[in-house]
Scaffold this motif. Sequence first.
Motif, PDB file in Angstrom:
ATOM      1  N   SER A 490       1.916   1.763 -13.753  1.00 15.93           N
ATOM      2  CA  SER A 490       1.738   2.570 -14.970  1.00 15.93           C
ATOM      3  C   SER A 490       0.569   3.542 -14.829  1.00 15.93           C
ATOM      4  N   HIS A 491       0.301   4.320 -15.916  1.00 13.97           N
ATOM      5  CA  HIS A 491      -0.854   5.221 -15.906  1.00 13.97           C
ATOM      6  C   HIS A 491      -2.179   4.450 -15.974  1.00 13.97           C
ATOM      7  N   ALA A 492      -2.115   3.163 -16.374  1.00 12.04           N
ATOM      8  CA  ALA A 492      -3.333   2.342 -16.343  1.00 12.04           C
ATOM      9  C   ALA A 492      -3.484   1.713 -14.963  1.00 12.04           C
ATOM     10  N   GLY A 493      -2.502   1.968 -14.078  1.00 11.91           N
ATOM     11  CA  GLY A 493      -2.518   1.461 -12.710  1.00 11.91           C
ATOM     12  C   GLY A 493      -2.394   2.611 -11.724  1.00 11.91           C
ATOM     13  N   LEU A 494      -1.429   2.512 -10.800  1.00 14.28           N
ATOM     14  CA  LEU A 494      -1.304   3.496  -9.714  1.00 14.28           C
ATOM     15  C   LEU A 494      -1.125   4.938 -10.201  1.00 14.28           C
ATOM     16  N   LYS A 495      -0.304   5.153 -11.244  1.00 15.50           N
ATOM     17  CA  LYS A 495      -0.053   6.534 -11.706  1.00 15.50           C
ATOM     18  C   LYS A 495      -1.307   7.193 -12.271  1.00 15.50           C
ATOM     19  N   GLY A 496      -2.302   6.384 -12.658  1.00 17.27           N
ATOM     20  CA  GLY A 496      -3.531   6.967 -13.203  1.00 17.27           C
ATOM     21  C   GLY A 496      -4.534   7.354 -12.130  1.00 17.27           C
ATOM     22  N   LEU A 497      -4.250   6.989 -10.853  1.00 16.17           N
ATOM     23  CA  LEU A 497      -5.229   7.221  -9.787  1.00 16.17           C
ATOM     24  C   LEU A 497      -5.457   8.714  -9.514  1.00 16.17           C
ATOM     25  N   ILE A 498      -4.368   9.485  -9.303  1.00 17.27           N
ATOM     26  CA  ILE A 498      -4.551  10.918  -8.991  1.00 17.27           C
ATOM     27  C   ILE A 498      -5.129  11.678 -10.193  1.00 17.27           C
ATOM     28  N   PRO A 499      -4.633  11.452 -11.450  1.00 11.36           N
ATOM     29  CA  PRO A 499      -5.296  12.114 -12.584  1.00 11.36           C
ATOM     30  C   PRO A 499      -6.794  11.801 -12.646  1.00 11.36           C
ATOM     31  N   TRP A 535      -0.458   2.586  -2.672  1.00 14.46           N
ATOM     32  CA  TRP A 535      -1.874   2.721  -3.087  1.00 14.46           C
ATOM     33  C   TRP A 535      -2.736   3.059  -1.863  1.00 14.46           C
ATOM     34  N   LEU A 536      -2.481   2.323  -0.781  1.00  8.32           N
ATOM     35  CA  LEU A 536      -3.207   2.524   0.474  1.00  8.32           C
ATOM     36  C   LEU A 536      -3.038   3.965   0.966  1.00  8.32           C
ATOM     37  N   GLN A 537      -1.798   4.512   0.823  1.00 10.28           N
ATOM     38  CA  GLN A 537      -1.531   5.870   1.296  1.00 10.28           C
ATOM     39  C   GLN A 537      -2.365   6.914   0.546  1.00 10.28           C
ATOM     40  N   ILE A 538      -2.545   6.726  -0.771  1.00 12.27           N
ATOM     41  CA  ILE A 538      -3.369   7.681  -1.537  1.00 12.27           C
ATOM     42  C   ILE A 538      -4.838   7.507  -1.149  1.00 12.27           C
ATOM     43  N   MET A 539      -5.264   6.238  -1.065  1.00 10.88           N
ATOM     44  CA  MET A 539      -6.669   5.902  -0.783  1.00 10.88           C
ATOM     45  C   MET A 539      -7.159   6.514   0.533  1.00 10.88           C
ATOM     46  N   THR A 540      -6.235   6.676   1.506  1.00 10.16           N
ATOM     47  CA  THR A 540      -6.594   7.249   2.811  1.00 10.16           C
ATOM     48  C   THR A 540      -7.224   8.629   2.665  1.00 10.16           C
ATOM     49  N   PHE A 541      -6.838   9.372   1.611  1.00  7.98           N
ATOM     50  CA  PHE A 541      -7.282  10.763   1.468  1.00  7.98           C
ATOM     51  C   PHE A 541      -8.435  10.920   0.472  1.00  7.98           C
ATOM     52  N   LEU A 542      -9.057   9.789   0.081  1.00 10.18           N
ATOM     53  CA  LEU A 542     -10.167   9.829  -0.884  1.00 10.18           C
ATOM     54  C   LEU A 542     -11.491   9.586  -0.141  1.00 10.18           C
ATOM     55  N   PRO A 543     -12.658   9.788  -0.801  1.00  3.90           N
ATOM     56  CA  PRO A 543     -13.934   9.706  -0.082  1.00  3.90           C
ATOM     57  C   PRO A 543     -14.203   8.345   0.564  1.00  3.90           C
ATOM     58  N   VAL A 544     -13.780   7.261  -0.107  1.00  7.46           N
ATOM     59  CA  VAL A 544     -14.075   5.913   0.392  1.00  7.46           C
ATOM     60  C   VAL A 544     -12.820   5.063   0.252  1.00  7.46           C
ATOM     61  N   MET A 545     -12.560   4.190   1.228  1.00  5.93           N
ATOM     62  CA  MET A 545     -11.441   3.241   1.112  1.00  5.93           C
ATOM     63  C   MET A 545     -12.026   1.898   0.683  1.00  5.93           C
ATOM     64  N   ALA A 546     -11.504   1.351  -0.418  1.00  5.38           N
ATOM     65  CA  ALA A 546     -12.046   0.076  -0.919  1.00  5.38           C
ATOM     66  C   ALA A 546     -10.926  -0.960  -1.011  1.00  5.38           C
ATOM     67  N   PHE A 547     -11.243  -2.194  -0.616  1.00  2.00           N
ATOM     68  CA  PHE A 547     -10.256  -3.279  -0.642  1.00  2.00           C
ATOM     69  C   PHE A 547     -10.818  -4.469  -1.406  1.00  2.00           C
ATOM     70  N   SER A 548      -9.926  -5.113  -2.191  1.00  2.00           N
ATOM     71  CA  SER A 548     -10.311  -6.331  -2.866  1.00  2.00           C
ATOM     72  C   SER A 548      -9.487  -7.459  -2.247  1.00  2.00           C
ATOM     73  N   THR A 549      -8.169  -7.203  -2.126  1.00  2.00           N
ATOM     74  CA  THR A 549      -7.280  -8.151  -1.449  1.00  2.00           C
ATOM     75  C   THR A 549      -7.095  -7.651  -0.020  1.00  2.00           C
ATOM     76  N   PRO A 550      -7.499  -8.416   0.998  1.00  2.00           N
ATOM     77  CA  PRO A 550      -7.255  -7.950   2.371  1.00  2.00           C
ATOM     78  C   PRO A 550      -5.744  -7.949   2.663  1.00  2.00           C
ATOM     79  N   PRO A 551      -5.279  -7.045   3.559  1.00  2.00           N
ATOM     80  CA  PRO A 551      -3.832  -6.907   3.780  1.00  2.00           C
ATOM     81  C   PRO A 551      -3.161  -8.192   4.254  1.00  2.00           C
ATOM     82  N   TRP A 552      -3.898  -9.058   5.008  1.00  2.00           N
ATOM     83  CA  TRP A 552      -3.239 -10.280   5.501  1.00  2.00           C
ATOM     84  C   TRP A 552      -2.942 -11.275   4.388  1.00  2.00           C
ATOM     85  N   LEU A 553      -3.565 -11.073   3.212  1.00  2.00           N
ATOM     86  CA  LEU A 553      -3.295 -12.002   2.101  1.00  2.00           C
ATOM     87  C   LEU A 553      -2.105 -11.549   1.255  1.00  2.00           C
ATOM     88  N   CYS A 554      -1.748 -10.255   1.338  1.00  2.00           N
ATOM     89  CA  CYS A 554      -0.707  -9.783   0.415  1.00  2.00           C
ATOM     90  C   CYS A 554       0.601  -9.510   1.113  1.00  2.00           C
TER      91      CYS A 554
END
Length: 673
Positions: A490-499, A535-554
């Motif tokens: 939703s816009h409170a989630g992934l869709k709200g990231l670029i705005p 989410w990861l694909q958008i994050m690649t093009f932002l100033p910092v990449m931040a993770f809370s859940t490491p990829p091996w857990l999800c």
Amino acid sequence: HHTMPLSRHTGQIPEATWTLGLREMTEPWKGALGCLGVAVFFAMTIGIISWQALEQSPEEWVLRGRAGGVLWERRRGALLLRALPGGRTAAVVAVVGGVPAAEPPPPRDRCWHDGGQFCYSWEEDAELRVSLQPPPAPGTECYSVRWTPLRPDVTLKDCFSMANVSWYGGPSIRAQRWPLNSAESPPQPFVSGDFSQSPGGYGPVLEKYFLGSTGVTVTVEPNVPLFLSLESNRHFCLESPVGTAAVPLSYQLCLSPDVAVAHRHLFPPCRSPIWRYHGPEGSAAKIKRGLRSLAKRLKRHHLQEGVLALGERCTAVLAAAAHIPGERRKRQDPAGAWDPAVVAPLQLSITLSPYTSIASPLFLRSLREGQTDGYWLSLQPPIPLLTMWKGRLCARLNVTSEVALSWFLARARRLRQALGAAYVVVEGAEGNALQDQAIPPPPEPAGDRYTGVLAAALATLGNRTVISAGAGSSHLPLFVQMSPLRSDWSHAGLKGLIPSVLHYSLLGYNFFIPDAVGGSLAGDTPGDPELYVRWLQIMTFLPVMAFSTPPWLCCDTWVLNLTRQCIRQHRDFVVPLILKYSEEWLRLGYPIFRPAWWLSPTDPTAFTIEDEFLIGDEVLVAPITEKGQTWRDIYLPGEGHLWLDTNTARVFDGGTVLRNYSASLAEVPVFVK
């Protein structure tokens, strides 16, 4: 300006001669002439009425500049900002406040002797003053609009129409929109806030600046208390708070040829990803074991470059155990001092806040040593004002006291040194923390002064400092932490990231730390690998990449490989690009992350695109933000430009739309100019 004649000649024939002539006429003639007289009288009356109606046109020039001017529209009781010579209306400001809108300002104004000003007062309600300002740049013209209430119970309220105008800037909101037009909010203080404490309020990054697609900007005077409301697709309104001692409503309207020109006249990324620590936090020994094990996992997966981020609670536990002067507990922790080798080559980031729990040794010691006076915000010194922060009753640092601020900064420096931390994060910097409560907030620092003063102090800790809010502090070398997003589409989630990215960057906060990949607020789909990847694909093009859940857990191994690939692409391709455009930002004030309209400032299609962004002028990123989709339409901005598709090496024309562009789960559409 033309003046209205006071008495008009109605064209009536003198009475005496009229009666004398009638006596000498025969009856039929009298009747005919009588009818004719009545007809003439009617014709004249209608003529006079229509002449008056035409004479009083529905709108009137109030002030004219060279590039445009301000008119008053009687019917709506509105100020119109109009561009010349074409006459396009750039903004409509409806005056809703305590002034009788139906009563038109007369053409004679109070300061007619000054050609650059228009003043008018509604007898006992309010005074309006519009004045032409010195132009900030060639082709841009500015008007200052100032309403002053003449009684304390008058509310001033100006509403800016969204009809045919897309608006950007202003506050961050829970589900960020781009443009702001579809957002909705009741009138509330125009002050930065924390969504976790007031979800319906305004968010942590906010500037009193709005930009309209017609080339208009609205800049509100910084230190005036103000309420802002947003009515979806109708208008946004600025109003003075009720019941305060007559507060003026004051803002500047500027008009430029187009939206990109309008924004240009206003005013070191982290190469390594951030991994948030969510392990055990009961004791220093447990935290060390947890950090060691997370560092081992990251090294094993060849992800040993990066920063391990500790939350506020873990920072406090480690500080208490590390025998730092002033942080001592009665019971010494046998694990003793902290050794940064535990996590090397990964670096550490620690978290502080201006809140101190009333049960903490820190606060109790300040009571014992009589330091409360001036150290904590209070209504009646020395009694501190208590507030809830993360479920605990706390006092809040008084940033207006030099002593308290130096104490806080000295503590941050001590902790950073003792724990060998590369980054210091400060949460809880928002302005409105005490405004939602039943008790009145302390008079100082009012509104966003808290955020501004704290940000200026934190900038002295160096440029590896992260703050949770921004208001009037975009010029400082600080990272701003974005608000947490929901783990959904939703816009409170992934869709709200670029705005949010476009909003932060437009307001000058180009160095932000986005919320972790996949969102950090529990959503409907815990552990949705597709959401994680997009989410990861958008994050690649932002100033910092931040993770809370490491990829091996999800997710499966291919997502782990993709994460490594994205981190490499971020380091080798994105960071150099951001550094290049950060020089342009410092020199010219242009945002680093730009909306599609930056290259197509007159194309209405570009005004509402909220799922694409540009890095500088040369890279267009158009990710997929819909669940289950493997194609999308892509708007390529900039007529006359050519775009190279990095996935297929094909070249396309700018100013066009690519229909049904295919992008599998492993691909993100990226174009280079």
